[in-house]
Motif scaffolding. Structure first.
Motif, PDB file in Angstrom:
ATOM      1  N   UNK A   1      20.257 -12.974  -2.913  1.00  0.00           N
ATOM      2  CA  UNK A   1      19.510 -13.553  -3.989  1.00  0.00           C
ATOM      3  C   UNK A   1      19.986 -12.989  -5.190  1.00  0.00           C
ATOM      4  N   UNK A   2      20.076 -13.651  -6.237  1.00  0.00           N
ATOM      5  CA  UNK A   2      20.918 -13.024  -7.530  1.00  0.00           C
ATOM      6  C   UNK A   2      20.034 -13.803  -8.682  1.00  0.00           C
ATOM      7  N   UNK A   3      20.361 -12.867  -9.774  1.00  0.00           N
ATOM      8  CA  UNK A   3      19.507 -13.185 -11.077  1.00  0.00           C
ATOM      9  C   UNK A   3      20.454 -12.632 -12.307  1.00  0.00           C
ATOM     10  N   UNK A   4      20.708 -13.305 -13.498  1.00  0.00           N
ATOM     11  CA  UNK A   4      21.472 -12.862 -14.445  1.00  0.00           C
ATOM     12  C   UNK A   4      20.530 -12.930 -15.676  1.00  0.00           C
ATOM     13  N   UNK A   5      21.022 -11.831 -16.730  1.00  0.00           N
ATOM     14  CA  UNK A   5      20.285 -11.959 -18.028  1.00  0.00           C
ATOM     15  C   UNK A   5      21.092 -12.686 -19.084  1.00  0.00           C
ATOM     16  N   UNK A   6      20.767 -13.696 -19.549  1.00  0.00           N
ATOM     17  CA  UNK A   6      21.477 -14.471 -20.452  1.00  0.00           C
ATOM     18  C   UNK A   6      21.560 -13.909 -21.779  1.00  0.00           C
ATOM     19  N   UNK A   7      22.809 -14.078 -22.528  1.00  0.00           N
ATOM     20  CA  UNK A   7      23.208 -13.516 -23.660  1.00  0.00           C
ATOM     21  C   UNK A   7      24.017 -14.551 -24.693  1.00  0.00           C
TER      22      UNK A   7
END
Ligand SMILES: Cc1cc2nc3c(=O)[nH]c(=O)nc-3n(C[C@H](O)[C@H](O)[C@H](O)COP(=O)(O)OP(=O)(O)OC[C@H]3O[C@@H](n4cnc5c(N)ncnc54)[C@H](O)[C@@H]3O)c2cc1C
Length: 375
Positions: A264-270
């Motif tokens: 399971x994966x997740x990312x912080x947008x910039x």
């Protein structure tokens, strides 16, 4: 005679459901109101299930430690499997600067009594085989952190709350309050009017709007994040991997293998993407896939099942807002959970109970100082 509850909770999510369980278990009469058709349908089901106590602030540490005690003993307490896995967290470092930041943080966390240590690249590879060793300087490892399924936990907590006598009204939206002097006297929805001694705002991404109905501004804004899940494979990963480096269109990203074998994966947008748009983008998967394969090349063999988009209910300083409002003596906030609402939920639920009953623990003043307690 009109019915009056001990507490009305607005929102049946990561916070509202455990709060209902806690109050109902203590024989308080509870009404939970949610616009959506069932519990956990807001941001709760968007969470990927990461649970850690290794924060840098004592308040978050104490609340999360209590949450971990509850998550890890849930099955023996209540009989339901919530897929708790004590897989730990790790922050591998590939730059000198990140290594220093992480080692300095470990010192602080160890001073707070946390079980966290620094591993050499070779020690870390034993936990997470397949990690890219090129330029790896080592990693933090906190074995007592873990993961669980938000879907299973919140459903289980909901059924416990209902069994203890909590009432839930779904498909019903809070649209206003009646206020006399410095008290909320009733909660108005699109379907009715309800009365209670205390009212808790646990409305997640919509907490600012709900608080505004009582004339109180709180700085909570929905900040979009996307996540995804792969098909299940045999267990091959140890702790959650949090890569602090920036990439194209993103800050950090993190992933782990859950108890069913799914990564399971997740990312912080910039830069951040503000708002409540829930449509998954076409850019997220290509961006995060490249980053994940770079740090763990064997992930290229996994098949992604689906991605989704939700929001962190963000505050300017990244701390939740928890406490009684000084403007209204029976109105409380448990909002602005940012990216940590699932892991904080059970600990916050007990904290809210202590705040409402004014039966504080010795650590509570310090926790509440950091959690912007306005009491
Ligand atoms: C992609 C992603 C990954 C994440 N991963 C993690 C993770 O690994 N670990 C972690 O701890 N956290 C994670 N989070 C964050 C976590 O999901 C949130 O912090 C948490 O769900 C917030 O809980 P809440 O109870 O405040 O809000 P919610 O769970 O959204 O509940 C609020 C509820 O209030 C209801 N509501 C709002 N307004 C009204 C109204 N006027 N009347 C009635 N009902 C109303 C909503 O319908 C909703 O059900 C993640 C979030 C995202 C988006």
């Amino acid at each position: 005679m009109k019915k009056s509850y001990d507490i009305i909770v607005i929102g049946a999510g990561s916070i509202g459901v455990p709060v209902a369980t806690e109050f109902a278990k203590k024989r308080q009469s509870v009404l939970v109101i949610d616009s959506l058709p069932s519990p956990g349908q807001g941001q709760d089901k968007k969470a990927i299930g990461g649970i850690r106590a290794t924060h840098s602030d004592k308040g978050k540490i104490l609340v999360s430690q209590r949450s971990i005690e509850i998550f890890s003993h849930w099955k023996e307490m209540y009989g339901d499997d919530i897929q708790w896995r004590s897989n730990g967290y790790s922050f591998p470092a590939y730059t000198k600067k990140d290594e220093k930041v992480l080692r300095d943080l470990i010192n602080i966390q160890q001073d707070f009594g946390m079980n966290i240590k620094w591993l050499s690249p070779e020690q870390y590879r034993e936990l997470n085989p397949g990690i890219n060793m090129e330029g790896l300087r080592g990693s933090t490892y906190s074995p007592e952190d873990g993961s669980a399924s938000p879907l299973l936990f919140t459903q289980s907590s909901y059924f416990k709350a209902a069994a203890y006598g909590a009432e839930f009204k779904f498909n019903e939206t809070v649209i206003g309050f009646d206020i006399e002097k410095d008290r909320l006297t009733s909660v108005r929805t699109n379907r009715g009017v309800y009365h209670s001694a205390h009212v808790l705002n646990a409305a997640g991404s919509f907490a600012k709007d709900v608080s505004q109905m009582a004339g109180i501004h709180i700085p909570v804004n929905p900040d979009s994040h996307e996540a995804g899940i792969c098909e299940p494979v045999k267990p091959f990963m140890g702790p959650m991997v949090v890569d602090m480096r920036k990439g194209r269109g993103s800050k950090n990203f993190y992933f782990y293998q859950n108890s069913e074998g799914q990564v399971v994966f997740c990312m912080t947008p910039d830069p951040p993407i503000w708002g409540i748009d829930n449509l998954a983008t076409s850019t997220f998967l290509p961006l995060i896939a490249r980053r994940m394969i770079r740090i763990m090349p064997m992930l290229a063999n996994l098949k992604v099942r689906r991605t989704w988009r939700g929001q962190y209910p963000m505050t300017p300083d990244g701390f939740p807002i928890v406490g009684k409002m000084k403007e209204l003596e029976n109105f409380y906030q448990a909002v602005g959970m940012c990216g940590q609402g699932f892991m904080l939920g059970p600990g916050i639920a007990e904290l809210i109970y202590r705040i409402v009953t004014e039966d504080y623990d010795s650590d509570d003043p310090e926790i509440l100082k950091k959690f912007r307690s306005l009491s």
